[in-house]
Design an enzyme around this catalytic site. Structure first.
Site, short mmCIF file in Angstrom:
data_model
loop_
_atom_site.label_atom_id
_atom_site.label_comp_id
_atom_site.label_asym_id
_atom_site.label_seq_id
_atom_site.Cartn_x
_atom_site.Cartn_y
_atom_site.Cartn_z
N ARG A 30 0.82 -1.21 0.00
CA ARG A 30 0.00 0.00 0.00
C ARG A 30 0.86 1.27 0.00
O ARG A 30 0.45 2.31 0.51
CB ARG A 30 -0.96 0.02 1.19
CG ARG A 30 -2.03 -1.08 1.11
CD ARG A 30 -2.99 -0.98 2.26
NE ARG A 30 -3.95 -2.10 2.25
CZ ARG A 30 -4.71 -2.45 3.27
NH1 ARG A 30 -4.63 -1.79 4.40
NH2 ARG A 30 -5.53 -3.46 3.18
N ARG A 34 -3.47 6.38 -0.18
CA ARG A 34 -4.01 7.56 0.49
C ARG A 34 -3.02 8.29 1.40
O ARG A 34 -3.30 9.39 1.85
CB ARG A 34 -5.25 7.14 1.30
CG ARG A 34 -6.43 6.75 0.44
CD ARG A 34 -7.55 6.15 1.26
NE ARG A 34 -7.18 4.84 1.79
CZ ARG A 34 -7.92 4.13 2.63
NH1 ARG A 34 -9.08 4.64 3.05
NH2 ARG A 34 -7.53 2.95 3.05
N ARG A 43 -6.78 11.14 -7.74
CA ARG A 43 -7.93 10.25 -7.62
C ARG A 43 -9.21 10.99 -7.27
O ARG A 43 -10.29 10.38 -7.22
CB ARG A 43 -7.68 9.23 -6.48
CG ARG A 43 -7.09 7.89 -6.86
CD ARG A 43 -8.06 6.77 -7.19
NE ARG A 43 -9.40 6.88 -6.69
CZ ARG A 43 -9.83 6.33 -5.57
NH1 ARG A 43 -9.02 5.67 -4.78
NH2 ARG A 43 -11.10 6.46 -5.22
N ASP A 79 -6.55 -3.82 -7.10
CA ASP A 79 -7.29 -4.27 -5.93
C ASP A 79 -7.53 -5.76 -6.06
O ASP A 79 -7.60 -6.31 -7.18
CB ASP A 79 -8.62 -3.53 -5.80
CG ASP A 79 -9.32 -3.81 -4.48
OD1 ASP A 79 -9.04 -3.08 -3.50
OD2 ASP A 79 -10.11 -4.75 -4.43
N TYR A 155 -15.03 -12.99 0.17
CA TYR A 155 -15.79 -11.83 -0.30
C TYR A 155 -17.05 -12.27 -1.04
O TYR A 155 -18.14 -11.70 -0.86
CB TYR A 155 -14.94 -10.96 -1.23
CG TYR A 155 -14.00 -10.02 -0.51
CD1 TYR A 155 -14.48 -9.10 0.42
CD2 TYR A 155 -12.63 -10.04 -0.76
CE1 TYR A 155 -13.62 -8.23 1.08
CE2 TYR A 155 -11.77 -9.18 -0.10
CZ TYR A 155 -12.27 -8.28 0.81
OH TYR A 155 -11.42 -7.42 1.46
#
Length: 370
Positions: A30, A34, A43, A79, A155
């Site tokens: 990561r 962010r 983004r 992702d 998921y």
């Protein structure tokens, strides 16, 4: 035909192969995201999954931490659910929650109705990879990645992130044949996504099992290991390092190593030298002379991401401890290389300067000569 770069001095590739790198290799899960103001800027107003299919944007995001932090590898901005989305599964990433599946898997018929994957569905991702490769130096590797089968299955069955994975575990134990059917359905999807990245020219790959740490070793071996092994075996002919990582998987390290990667990622809960011994002990027990036991001897990890908030003295102490633990394991012959990383991913509110200073600390420690 894959057009792969010839990298003769890439520290991460050298460490994965057990060679002495020109400097200690480091990258962070990561690292693109962010924590970087430039990421938030590019983004802005663009949904997460949309950005994963925009070649110029995904390339820009992938390269941002490489430019800022001088890390030794870029990790493809993507992702875990991208191949599912590409294949046509109705899902979205909901801010504050994560991936949400519109119609969760409940029956064998639901499994049979899952769409198939084809490389054409991720051509935009491949275009982004081409742009990234044109910007990297010969010392910087590009790591592709995909979600491992247990995590994707969870998921699909839960319909989104789960704290307990109760529906998933219930399916595994109450309907094992249905579970195996689901795993056989999604395994080629994962392999296909990795193969598409390989064909586009990635230099290494990571199979990331976010939720495997919720399983016992017994259940992991029965319900997951054969499928992860199939995925890693399916891309072995590419000849690039394969990294296998999961969160909270200290009790599974040996089993995950048996899946056949060259590198095993270790989260922050297990000291690196202890992790090396667990992996070596497991591989030595199962090695049947087919060479698999010689794999998975390189390690990746394992700084606690929270330490980025602790100040430089604490960071330096932890970097030193981790590198000393790993060097000790290499000297003892139970490991063959080390790629410095986190024990999970960079947190969104991390100070980018703390990340950059940590990279400098790692690079300042001479690699072990071997």
């Amino acid at each position: 035909m894959t057009l792969r770069r010839e990298l003769t001095d890439a520290p991460i590739l050298d460490a994965a192969a057990g060679r002495t790198p020109s400097r200690r290799p480091v990258w962070f899960m990561r690292q693109a995201g962010r924590s970087l103001p430039e990421y938030r800027q590019v983004r802005e107003g663009i949904p997460m999954l949309d950005s994963c299919f925009m070649p110029e944007l995904l390339a820009e995001i992938t390269m941002q931490p490489v430019r800022r932090h001088d890390v030794d590898a870029a990790i493809l901005f993507s992702d875990i659910v991208v191949p599912l989305k590409a294949a046509g599964v109705d899902l979205d990433i909901v801010p504050g929650r994560g991936p949400v599946v519109a119609e969760p898997i409940r029956t064998a018929a639901d499994i049979d109705a899952l769409p198939e994957f084809s490389p054409e569905q991720v051509e935009k991702v491949q275009e982004g990879i081409s742009i990234i490769l044109s910007e990297l130096t010969d010392q910087q590797a590009l790591i592709g990645f995909a979600g491992a089968p247990f995590t994707l299955a969870s998921y699909l069955v839960e319909g989104g992130p789960s704290k307990n994975h109760e529906r998933t575990k219930a399916l595994m134990h109450s309907e094992p044949e249905t579970w195996d059917r689901l795993m056989r359905k999604i395994t080629p999807l994962i392999s296909g996504f990795l193969r598409a990245q390989i064909d586009a020219g990635i230099d290494a790959l990571q199979l990331f099992d976010s939720w495997a740490g919720f399983l016992t070793e017994r259940d992991y071996r029965r319900f997951v290991l054969p499928h992860s092994t199939n995925i890693l075996d399916s891309v072995a002919d590419a000849g690039i390092p394969r990294i296998h990582f999961g969160v909270g998987t200290g009790e599974l390290l040996g089993a995950m190593a048996e899946a056949g990667p060259e590198v095993v990622g270790v989260d922050w809960r297990v000291p690196m030298d202890k992790a090396a011994h667990r992996i070596a002990d497991s591989l030595d027990r199962v090695n049947s002379g087919d060479g698999r036991g010689e794999q998975a001897r390189a390690l990746q990890g394992n700084l606690d991401p929270a330490l980025f908030f602790a100040g430089d003295d604490a960071l330096r102490s932890e970097v030193t401890r981790i590198t000393e633990e790993t060097d000790r394991a290499i000297s003892e012959g139970v490991a063959r290389g080390h790629i410095f990383n986190l024990g999970h991913g960079v947190m969104p509110n991390t100070d980018p300067e703390a990340i950059a200073r940590t990279v400098e600390m790692v690079h300042a420690i001479e690699p072990l000569q071997r």
